[in-house]
Design an enzyme around this catalytic site. Structure first.
Site, PDB file in Angstrom:
ATOM      1  N   LYS A 172       0.837  -1.206   0.000  1.00  0.00           N
ATOM      2  CA  LYS A 172       0.000   0.000   0.000  1.00  0.00           C
ATOM      3  C   LYS A 172       0.869   1.252   0.000  1.00  0.00           C
ATOM      4  CE  LYS A 172      -3.422   2.835   0.130  1.00  0.00           C
ATOM      5  NZ  LYS A 172      -4.518   2.874   1.083  1.00  0.00           N
ATOM      6  N   LYS A 240       0.092  11.399   5.431  1.00  0.00           N
ATOM      7  CA  LYS A 240       0.450  10.376   6.426  1.00  0.00           C
ATOM      8  C   LYS A 240       1.089   9.167   5.756  1.00  0.00           C
ATOM      9  CE  LYS A 240      -2.590   7.489   7.393  1.00  0.00           C
ATOM     10  NZ  LYS A 240      -3.038   6.133   6.955  1.00  0.00           N
TER      11      LYS A 240
END
Length: 294
Positions: A172, A240
């Site tokens: 990811k 993030k």
């Protein structure tokens, strides 16, 4: 025929709501819970169950799915005494949040001491992919455990087992690197075309099927030229994820210059321009400001 499972989904935000709907459409017995109950209320009206606490929502579930903001939120949940008491051996916990490989490995090891299996399975595809049940799902963990929940994944998209615990989160991070750098490239191409007098929509049509074509070009390019930055993928979460990517790269002794440059631009957009809750295609606004354009 798909097997009906009793499951709990925790985190009914932008992604969790459409994912929940697809799980119910596939016939699964679904309980939902969110820290802000009003976020789960529409799903309850559509047939999902709910409970006053996360621990009560988890009781009796065969599968627990978390779709939370980050690994710390998932860790807080797993560390909650009432939640731990509600866990039973042979449960499977699927964390579909975007966290870090280390978070995934730590959570998997801890849950294993309780007899609970763990899969880290972050997704790509944004809210449109969640609504269409076409999410790309990157799953890390034990292969046999993954195979037990293929019906769960197939209700939400296409899952690929990518390796041991933490591998899903690593993939990811790789995905988010590609997304962020491509958004930056699409923003620059869109601005170039607009300022040069060509039609950005015509550009996207002309590039269909070519090497430069992508979902990001077609979807986010349209957002940029139409100035539609309503959130699909939040910019604060993109930042993030890029911070997590760079931290992982540092641990591996790697330098990722394009990722660092785009990360710094997202930091400006999120922290200095109020873009935290706008779609990550809003990086186009940072490019306009950089070029002193309104």
């Amino acid at each position: 025929m798909s097997r009906t499972l009793k499951m709990t989904l925790i985190g009914t935000g932008l992604m969790g709501v459409p994912m929940s709907r697809n799980l119910m459409a596939a016939g699964h017995d679904l309980t939902v819970w969110n820290r802000s109950p009003e976020r789960a209320a529409p799903l309850v009206e559509e047939g999902a169950k709910t409970a006053p606490t996360a621990a009560q929502a988890i009781e009796g579930a065969e599968v627990v799915i978390t779709m939370l903001s980050d690994g710390f939120a998932t860790q807080d949940l797993i560390s909650n005494e009432a939640v731990v008491a509600a866990l039973k051996a042979d449960m499977i916990w699927i964390d579909m949040s975007s966290t870090t490989p280390e978070h995934a490995r730590t959570q998997s090891a801890y849950l294993a001491t309780l007899g609970v299996a763990h899969i880290d399975a972050p997704v790509s595809g944004g809210t449109k992919g969640a609504q269409a049940a076409s999410l790309a799902i990157m799953a890390g963990g034990d292969l046999a455990t993954f195979e037990q929940v293929t019906d769960v994944f197939s209700a939400m998209g296409r899952a690929v087992h990518v390796g041991p615990s933490g591998a899903g989160q690593l993939c990811k991070l790789a995905n988010q690197t590609i997304v962020a750098v491509t958004i930056a490239a699409v923003a620059e191409a869109t601005l170039l075309v607009q300022k040069g007098g060509a039609d950005p929509a015509a550009l996207r049509e002309a590039l269909k099927g070519g090497f430069a074509d992508s979902i990001i070009l077609q979807q986010h390019g349209a957002r940029m030229s139409e100035r539609d930055f309503a959130p699909g993928g939040l910019s604060k979460f993109q930042l993030k994820d890029l911070d997590n990517t760079l931290a992982e790269a540092e641990m591996l002794g790697l330098t990722l210059p394009s990722t660092q440059a785009v990360r710094d631009r997202f930091a400006t957009f999120v922290n200095d321009m109020g873009g935290a809750d706008l779609d990550h295609s809003g990086l186009y606004l940072e490019l306009e400001k950089r070029n002193k354009l309104s």
